[in-house]
Design a protein around this motif. Structure first.
Motif, mmCIF file in Angstrom:
data_model
loop_
_atom_site.group_PDB
_atom_site.id
_atom_site.type_symbol
_atom_site.label_atom_id
_atom_site.label_comp_id
_atom_site.label_asym_id
_atom_site.label_seq_id
_atom_site.Cartn_x
_atom_site.Cartn_y
_atom_site.Cartn_z
ATOM 1 N N VAL A 98 -53.472 97.343 -21.796
ATOM 2 C CA VAL A 98 -53.661 98.655 -20.775
ATOM 3 C C VAL A 98 -52.786 98.430 -19.722
ATOM 4 C CG1 VAL A 98 -55.449 99.753 -19.330
ATOM 5 C CG2 VAL A 98 -55.996 99.144 -21.750
ATOM 6 N N ALA A 99 -52.823 97.115 -19.238
ATOM 7 C CA ALA A 99 -52.235 96.725 -17.962
ATOM 8 C C ALA A 99 -50.626 96.858 -18.157
ATOM 9 C CB ALA A 99 -52.231 95.203 -17.409
ATOM 10 N N LYS A 104 -48.302 96.385 -15.333
ATOM 11 C CA LYS A 104 -48.899 95.644 -14.533
ATOM 12 C C LYS A 104 -49.075 94.440 -15.503
ATOM 13 C CE LYS A 104 -50.068 97.822 -10.648
ATOM 14 N NZ LYS A 104 -49.856 97.170 -9.305
ATOM 15 N N GLY A 105 -48.499 94.497 -16.682
ATOM 16 C CA GLY A 105 -48.700 93.590 -17.695
ATOM 17 C C GLY A 105 -48.243 92.038 -17.304
ATOM 18 N N ASP A 106 -47.378 91.759 -16.641
ATOM 19 C CA ASP A 106 -47.204 90.212 -16.041
ATOM 20 C C ASP A 106 -48.100 89.882 -15.103
ATOM 21 O OD1 ASP A 106 -45.018 90.198 -17.550
ATOM 22 O OD2 ASP A 106 -43.412 90.460 -16.183
ATOM 23 N N VAL A 133 -59.173 93.224 -13.991
ATOM 24 C CA VAL A 133 -58.084 93.854 -14.242
ATOM 25 C C VAL A 133 -58.015 94.975 -13.211
ATOM 26 C CG1 VAL A 133 -56.987 95.791 -15.609
ATOM 27 C CG2 VAL A 133 -58.046 93.667 -16.730
ATOM 28 N N LEU A 134 -59.120 95.712 -12.751
ATOM 29 C CA LEU A 134 -59.349 96.516 -11.651
ATOM 30 C C LEU A 134 -58.839 95.886 -10.272
ATOM 31 C CD1 LEU A 134 -62.340 98.450 -12.263
ATOM 32 C CD2 LEU A 134 -60.227 98.772 -13.360
ATOM 33 N N LEU A 135 -58.841 94.596 -10.125
ATOM 34 C CA LEU A 135 -58.141 93.821 -8.798
ATOM 35 C C LEU A 135 -56.928 94.050 -8.672
ATOM 36 C CD1 LEU A 135 -60.372 90.502 -8.958
ATOM 37 C CD2 LEU A 135 -60.716 92.640 -7.355
ATOM 38 N N HIS A 136 -56.123 94.701 -9.786
ATOM 39 C CA HIS A 136 -54.730 94.540 -9.775
ATOM 40 C C HIS A 136 -54.173 95.991 -9.875
ATOM 41 C CE1 HIS A 136 -54.320 90.179 -9.851
ATOM 42 N NE2 HIS A 136 -55.436 90.288 -10.716
ATOM 43 N N GLY A 137 -54.753 97.039 -9.075
ATOM 44 C CA GLY A 137 -54.183 98.230 -8.956
ATOM 45 C C GLY A 137 -54.320 99.173 -10.041
ATOM 46 N N ILE A 138 -55.224 99.004 -10.928
ATOM 47 C CA ILE A 138 -55.663 99.992 -12.120
ATOM 48 C C ILE A 138 -57.153 100.415 -11.776
ATOM 49 C CG2 ILE A 138 -55.942 100.312 -14.645
ATOM 50 C CD1 ILE A 138 -53.924 97.701 -15.030
ATOM 51 N N ASP A 139 -57.010 101.935 -11.881
ATOM 52 C CA ASP A 139 -57.890 102.805 -11.692
ATOM 53 C C ASP A 139 -59.037 102.629 -12.685
ATOM 54 O OD1 ASP A 139 -59.339 105.294 -10.537
ATOM 55 O OD2 ASP A 139 -58.981 105.754 -12.252
ATOM 56 N N GLY A 140 -60.409 102.593 -12.225
ATOM 57 C CA GLY A 140 -61.431 102.098 -13.196
ATOM 58 C C GLY A 140 -61.561 103.235 -14.250
ATOM 59 N N ASP A 141 -61.316 104.547 -14.095
ATOM 60 C CA ASP A 141 -61.296 105.711 -15.066
ATOM 61 C C ASP A 141 -60.220 105.603 -16.041
ATOM 62 O OD1 ASP A 141 -63.762 106.885 -14.016
ATOM 63 O OD2 ASP A 141 -62.620 108.251 -12.749
#
Length: 215
Positions: A98-99, A104-106, A133-141
């Motif tokens: 997902v990241a 945002k994979g790395d 994961v959400l701490l790194h700029g990915i929206d929860g939805d």
């Protein structure tokens, strides 16, 4: 004009010739398939629970950044390290996918490694992974939809399939392990520990060019 073209061709082939003298099949790399992959690629088989993979992660990210534009670096998570349940390891693999799809994979891979190996905080459930994961700029939805999507679930199943096939054929016996173009397995132990990253990069460059020059 012909002379200039010949000099240019020699300048391209010379580095490969030098590397061919440096790297030996059966020592620095093994041939594990007859055909190369359809597209140039470098695959790293790894586990977030592997200490060696944790140490290798900065090298992996550096290698990925230096690959030619037409070459993809792919990370394939394995689940045979018995430090967590298969369910948690599968969820980590999917979270990484997902990241990666969100560019945002790395960043997320480094965060997962750090939580396990530096902070020594275990992942107990799906919410632990989601929160990180959400701490790194990915929206929860976005995360909630993607983690159960057909593409991410399918990619995670493909990781497991590759792991099982390579383990059965005894190609995959430990991690981290790199395979170039689906044909060449790099033998990490044969590289100079004092100059490991540079030699690894040189060997990957050599193997990427190997079949192109033959054709």
């Amino acid at each position: 004009m012909i002379k200039r073209a010949a000099i240019l061709l020699l300048s391209v082939l010379l580095p490969l010739t030098v590397q061919a003298d440096k790297f030996e099949q059966g020592k620095h790399y093994d041939v594990i398939a007859e055909q190369v992959s359809a597209r140039p690629e470098v695959k790293e088989y790894f586990s977030f629970y592997c200490g060696g993979c944790n140490a290798f992660e900065p090298v992996a990210q550096s290698i990925a950044a230096k690959l030619p534009n037409n070459t993809e670096f792919k990370k394939v998570h394995v689940d045979f390290i018995r430090a967590a349940s298969p369910e948690i390891q599968n969820m980590l693999a999917r979270a990484y996918l997902v990241a990666k799809n969100q560019d945002k994979g790395d960043e997320v891979a480094s965060a997962i490694f750090n939580q396990i190996h530096q902070n020594r905080i275990p992942f107990s459930n799906e919410n632990d992974i989601r929160s990180l994961v959400l701490l790194h700029g990915i929206d929860g939805d976005t995360y909630d939809k993607a983690i159960k999507s057909f593409s991410v679930m399918g990619a995670a199943r493909q990781m497991k399939k590759e792991q099982d096939e390579l383990s059965k054929s005894r190609v995959l016996s430990g991690v981290p392990m790199l395979i170039v173009n689906g044909k060449y397995k790099i033998n990490n132990a044969a590289l100079d520990s004092r100059n490991f990253q540079q030699e690894m990069q040189q060997l990957i460059d050599y193997l990427l060019e190997k079949d192109q020059v033959k054709s």
